[in-house]
Design an enzyme around this catalytic site. Structure first.
Site, short mmCIF file in Angstrom:
data_model
loop_
_atom_site.label_atom_id
_atom_site.label_comp_id
_atom_site.label_asym_id
_atom_site.label_seq_id
_atom_site.Cartn_x
_atom_site.Cartn_y
_atom_site.Cartn_z
N TYR A 94 10.76 21.21 70.85
CA TYR A 94 11.35 22.26 71.91
C TYR A 94 12.81 21.47 72.44
CZ TYR A 94 7.41 25.28 71.27
OH TYR A 94 6.62 26.21 70.61
N ASN A 117 11.37 34.99 67.78
CA ASN A 117 11.92 34.80 66.50
C ASN A 117 11.84 36.04 65.46
OD1 ASN A 117 13.42 34.20 64.03
ND2 ASN A 117 12.06 32.34 63.77
N CYS A 125 10.85 28.47 62.62
CA CYS A 125 10.16 28.23 64.01
C CYS A 125 8.89 27.46 63.92
CB CYS A 125 9.80 29.62 64.64
SG CYS A 125 9.26 30.99 64.13
N HIS A 126 8.22 27.91 62.49
CA HIS A 126 6.93 26.97 62.26
C HIS A 126 7.27 25.42 62.40
CE1 HIS A 126 8.97 27.69 58.43
NE2 HIS A 126 8.21 26.45 57.93
N GLU A 152 5.26 23.17 52.77
CA GLU A 152 6.38 22.49 52.52
C GLU A 152 6.30 20.93 52.29
OE1 GLU A 152 9.02 23.44 56.01
OE2 GLU A 152 8.97 25.61 55.48
#
Length: 161
Positions: A94, A117, A125-126, A152
């Site tokens: 953040y 979001n 945002c993950h 990912e």
């Protein structure tokens, strides 16, 4: 406004938009496809569906379809757009996003914006974790966040630029 559902390994994504842009991509409960892919959908929704499909198949990482959120303050939209600076398969904090939007003391506000979001997965945002490295809030549930980050990591090397 049109809608198409995409069934992911971690739940149903609902893609909404019109002929000009996609307005949201959000997880919704249930696994029934109420709005399947059809040839009659606007091109931007078809493009979004195809790019999201590639993402979940591990063959794509970039989203190029036009987005136009229908919600959010200017600050929230700036935060959402800044999420794109966090590379595929990596994480940020953040504080990193607050610094990116030139408000380093607005860490909590960034967290609040992140939670609203409207483009889950697309505006990643993950990829935001706590400064301590721990998993912190995700509107879709921490289990989805963990799955997305692992997904990912699994495909990161095969999708390098």
């Amino acid at each position: 406004m049109r809608q198409v559902d995409y069934l992911t390994p971690i739940g149903r994504l609902v893609i909404t938009g019109d002929g000009d842009a996609v307005h949201s991509v959000l997880f919704e409960e249930g696994d029934a496809l109420e709005f399947p892919m059809t040839d009659e959908l606007p091109e931007e929704l078809k493009k979004a569906y195809e790019e999201i499909d590639a993402y979940f198949k591990g063959t794509g990482k970039d989203f190029t379809f036009c987005i136009a959120p229908q919600v959010g303050t200017p600050f929230q939209r700036e935060v959402w757009e800044s999420l794109r600076t966090i590379p595929y398969g990596e994480t940020g904090s953040y504080l990193q996003i607050a610094t990116t939007v030139n408000r380093p003391k607005a860490v909590r506000a960034v967290g609040g914006a992140n939670g609203k979001n409207p483009f889950t997965v697309v505006l990643p945002c993950h990829r935001i974790i706590g400064a301590s490295g721990k998993m912190v809030g995700y509107a879709g549930g921490l289990w989805r966040k963990e799955w997305l980050l692992a997904h990912e990591q699994k495909h990161k090397t095969t999708l390098s630029d």
